[in-house]
Write a protein that holds these residues in place. Structure first.
Motif, mmCIF file in Angstrom:
data_model
loop_
_atom_site.group_PDB
_atom_site.id
_atom_site.type_symbol
_atom_site.label_atom_id
_atom_site.label_comp_id
_atom_site.label_asym_id
_atom_site.label_seq_id
_atom_site.Cartn_x
_atom_site.Cartn_y
_atom_site.Cartn_z
ATOM 1 N N GLU A 72 0.811 -1.218 0.000
ATOM 2 C CA GLU A 72 0.000 0.000 0.000
ATOM 3 C C GLU A 72 0.845 1.270 0.000
ATOM 4 O O GLU A 72 0.347 2.336 -0.368
ATOM 5 C CB GLU A 72 -0.960 0.010 1.190
ATOM 6 C CG GLU A 72 -2.102 -0.972 1.031
ATOM 7 C CD GLU A 72 -2.984 -1.026 2.259
ATOM 8 O OE1 GLU A 72 -4.037 -0.350 2.249
ATOM 9 O OE2 GLU A 72 -2.610 -1.739 3.207
ATOM 10 N N LEU A 73 2.105 1.156 0.378
ATOM 11 C CA LEU A 73 2.984 2.323 0.297
ATOM 12 C C LEU A 73 3.250 2.703 -1.155
ATOM 13 O O LEU A 73 3.586 3.847 -1.453
ATOM 14 C CB LEU A 73 4.322 2.041 0.994
ATOM 15 C CG LEU A 73 4.303 2.005 2.512
ATOM 16 C CD1 LEU A 73 5.642 1.491 3.032
ATOM 17 C CD2 LEU A 73 4.011 3.387 3.074
ATOM 18 N N PHE A 74 3.112 1.741 -2.048
ATOM 19 C CA PHE A 74 3.487 1.968 -3.444
ATOM 20 C C PHE A 74 2.306 1.927 -4.409
ATOM 21 O O PHE A 74 2.453 2.287 -5.565
ATOM 22 C CB PHE A 74 4.528 0.925 -3.869
ATOM 23 C CG PHE A 74 5.731 0.932 -2.971
ATOM 24 C CD1 PHE A 74 6.695 1.911 -3.101
ATOM 25 C CD2 PHE A 74 5.871 -0.008 -1.964
ATOM 26 C CE1 PHE A 74 7.797 1.938 -2.253
ATOM 27 C CE2 PHE A 74 6.970 0.014 -1.112
ATOM 28 C CZ PHE A 74 7.930 0.992 -1.263
ATOM 29 N N THR A 75 1.151 1.465 -3.955
ATOM 30 C CA THR A 75 -0.022 1.379 -4.830
ATOM 31 C C THR A 75 -1.063 2.378 -4.379
ATOM 32 O O THR A 75 -1.756 2.161 -3.407
ATOM 33 C CB THR A 75 -0.638 -0.038 -4.820
ATOM 34 O OG1 THR A 75 -0.916 -0.395 -3.482
ATOM 35 C CG2 THR A 75 0.259 -1.052 -5.449
ATOM 36 N N SER A 80 -2.812 0.487 -10.337
ATOM 37 C CA SER A 80 -1.851 -0.263 -9.522
ATOM 38 C C SER A 80 -2.559 -1.150 -8.511
ATOM 39 O O SER A 80 -2.182 -2.295 -8.297
ATOM 40 C CB SER A 80 -0.921 0.686 -8.774
ATOM 41 O OG SER A 80 -0.160 1.444 -9.658
ATOM 42 N N ARG A 81 -3.586 -0.596 -7.873
ATOM 43 C CA ARG A 81 -4.335 -1.373 -6.884
ATOM 44 C C ARG A 81 -5.026 -2.570 -7.537
ATOM 45 O O ARG A 81 -5.034 -3.663 -6.987
ATOM 46 C CB ARG A 81 -5.350 -0.484 -6.161
ATOM 47 C CG ARG A 81 -4.693 0.512 -5.223
ATOM 48 C CD ARG A 81 -5.703 1.485 -4.631
ATOM 49 N NE ARG A 81 -6.824 0.833 -3.995
ATOM 50 C CZ ARG A 81 -6.836 0.408 -2.729
ATOM 51 N NH1 ARG A 81 -5.780 0.596 -1.980
ATOM 52 N NH2 ARG A 81 -7.892 -0.168 -2.222
ATOM 53 N N LYS A 82 -5.575 -2.355 -8.733
ATOM 54 C CA LYS A 82 -6.255 -3.447 -9.428
ATOM 55 C C LYS A 82 -5.252 -4.556 -9.783
ATOM 56 O O LYS A 82 -5.516 -5.740 -9.577
ATOM 57 C CB LYS A 82 -6.937 -2.945 -10.698
ATOM 58 C CG LYS A 82 -7.687 -4.023 -11.434
ATOM 59 C CD LYS A 82 -8.370 -3.499 -12.673
ATOM 60 C CE LYS A 82 -9.053 -4.655 -13.374
ATOM 61 N NZ LYS A 82 -9.540 -4.286 -14.686
ATOM 62 N N LYS A 83 -4.094 -4.162 -10.298
ATOM 63 C CA LYS A 83 -3.071 -5.145 -10.656
ATOM 64 C C LYS A 83 -2.615 -5.918 -9.418
ATOM 65 O O LYS A 83 -2.447 -7.134 -9.450
ATOM 66 C CB LYS A 83 -1.886 -4.448 -11.316
ATOM 67 C CG LYS A 83 -0.864 -5.396 -11.874
ATOM 68 C CD LYS A 83 0.211 -4.655 -12.653
ATOM 69 C CE LYS A 83 1.206 -5.639 -13.223
ATOM 70 N NZ LYS A 83 2.244 -4.982 -13.989
ATOM 71 N N TYR A 84 -2.409 -5.218 -8.320
ATOM 72 C CA TYR A 84 -2.013 -5.861 -7.065
ATOM 73 C C TYR A 84 -3.074 -6.863 -6.621
ATOM 74 O O TYR A 84 -2.769 -8.000 -6.260
ATOM 75 C CB TYR A 84 -1.792 -4.791 -5.995
ATOM 76 C CG TYR A 84 -1.607 -5.332 -4.599
ATOM 77 C CD1 TYR A 84 -0.485 -6.068 -4.263
ATOM 78 C CD2 TYR A 84 -2.563 -5.098 -3.621
ATOM 79 C CE1 TYR A 84 -0.305 -6.569 -2.976
ATOM 80 C CE2 TYR A 84 -2.388 -5.596 -2.336
ATOM 81 C CZ TYR A 84 -1.267 -6.330 -2.022
ATOM 82 O OH TYR A 84 -1.103 -6.813 -0.757
ATOM 83 N N PHE A 85 -4.333 -6.451 -6.675
ATOM 84 C CA PHE A 85 -5.419 -7.333 -6.255
ATOM 85 C C PHE A 85 -5.523 -8.554 -7.172
ATOM 86 O O PHE A 85 -5.723 -9.679 -6.706
ATOM 87 C CB PHE A 85 -6.743 -6.571 -6.226
ATOM 88 C CG PHE A 85 -7.860 -7.338 -5.589
ATOM 89 C CD1 PHE A 85 -7.877 -7.543 -4.219
ATOM 90 C CD2 PHE A 85 -8.883 -7.858 -6.350
ATOM 91 C CE1 PHE A 85 -8.899 -8.255 -3.620
ATOM 92 C CE2 PHE A 85 -9.910 -8.578 -5.769
ATOM 93 C CZ PHE A 85 -9.921 -8.774 -4.394
ATOM 94 N N GLU A 86 -5.382 -8.353 -8.476
ATOM 95 C CA GLU A 86 -5.424 -9.485 -9.408
ATOM 96 C C GLU A 86 -4.304 -10.480 -9.110
ATOM 97 O O GLU A 86 -4.524 -11.689 -9.123
ATOM 98 C CB GLU A 86 -5.326 -8.987 -10.854
ATOM 99 C CG GLU A 86 -6.596 -8.331 -11.340
ATOM 100 C CD GLU A 86 -6.441 -7.651 -12.694
ATOM 101 O OE1 GLU A 86 -5.293 -7.456 -13.168
ATOM 102 O OE2 GLU A 86 -7.482 -7.305 -13.287
ATOM 103 N N ASN A 87 -3.101 -9.979 -8.853
ATOM 104 C CA ASN A 87 -1.986 -10.865 -8.507
ATOM 105 C C ASN A 87 -2.257 -11.606 -7.205
ATOM 106 O O ASN A 87 -1.954 -12.795 -7.083
ATOM 107 C CB ASN A 87 -0.675 -10.080 -8.398
ATOM 108 C CG ASN A 87 -0.167 -9.638 -9.743
ATOM 109 O OD1 ASN A 87 -0.413 -10.277 -10.755
ATOM 110 N ND2 ASN A 87 0.539 -8.528 -9.767
ATOM 111 N N LEU A 88 -2.822 -10.911 -6.254
ATOM 112 C CA LEU A 88 -3.163 -11.529 -4.980
ATOM 113 C C LEU A 88 -4.193 -12.650 -5.174
ATOM 114 O O LEU A 88 -4.084 -13.716 -4.567
ATOM 115 C CB LEU A 88 -3.737 -10.448 -4.051
ATOM 116 C CG LEU A 88 -3.789 -10.710 -2.579
ATOM 117 C CD1 LEU A 88 -2.379 -10.842 -2.023
ATOM 118 C CD2 LEU A 88 -4.506 -9.573 -1.879
#
Length: 160
Positions: A72-75, A80-88
């Motif tokens: 969350e420091l970088f997204t 970015s948040r969507k990509k992070y969530f998809e990877n998760l």
């Protein structure tokens, strides 16, 4: 946005003062590799104003002090948040899926039914018909909430 700006923004959004943040960070007792010491309050202020570069070994401690994940420091933008969530979601554990179920008030689904939403009437035909027949009696706030929840479920199903 630089990392120090992002941290300052998060401090503000959490309604912390810089002094509170510095105390939280120091209470975690992070050790700098270069000195083996915990950064002083003055050094933390220099990190926050951009005078000193933030040491990489402080990132986990900063995230903990802010009560967020390191990611969350970088997204901070939607993409970015969507990509992070998809990877998760690619490697989601049962425990993590349970957290999402609780957040969206989902009933316990089998994994296959979560991944493939039903668009056709099947064994739930009677339930769906009954709900549709009762919708005219629902107050507007309930309908708005239902619409929001159904959209969240739709997006959730797309990511799995």
């Amino acid at each position: 946005m630089d990392i120090n700006e992002r941290i300052n923004s998060l401090i503000q959004s959490k309604n912390f003062t810089k002094r509170e943040f510095a105390k939280r960070l120091r209470d975690l007792e992070p050790k700098l590799k270069s000195t083996g010491e915990t950064p002083t309050e003055k050094t933390i202020y220099k990190y926050l104003d951009g005078s000193n570069a933030i040491k990489i070994e402080l990132i986990p401690y900063i995230a903990e002090a802010l009560q967020i994940t390191e990611q969350e420091l970088f997204t901070y933008d939607k993409k970015s948040r969507k990509k992070y969530f998809e990877n998760l979601m690619r490697n989601i554990s049962t425990d993590e899926l349970e957290i999402l179920r609780e957040r969206f008030n989902l009933v316990a689904y089998e994994n296959s039914s979560v991944k493939e939403p039903t668009n056709n009437y099947n064994e739930n035909d009677e339930l769906k018909k009954e709900i549709i027949e009762l919708l005219p009696y629902a107050p507007k706030p309930l309908l708005e909430n239902l619409k929001i929840k159904l959209k969240e479920l739709k997006e959730f199903n797309k990511t799995i």
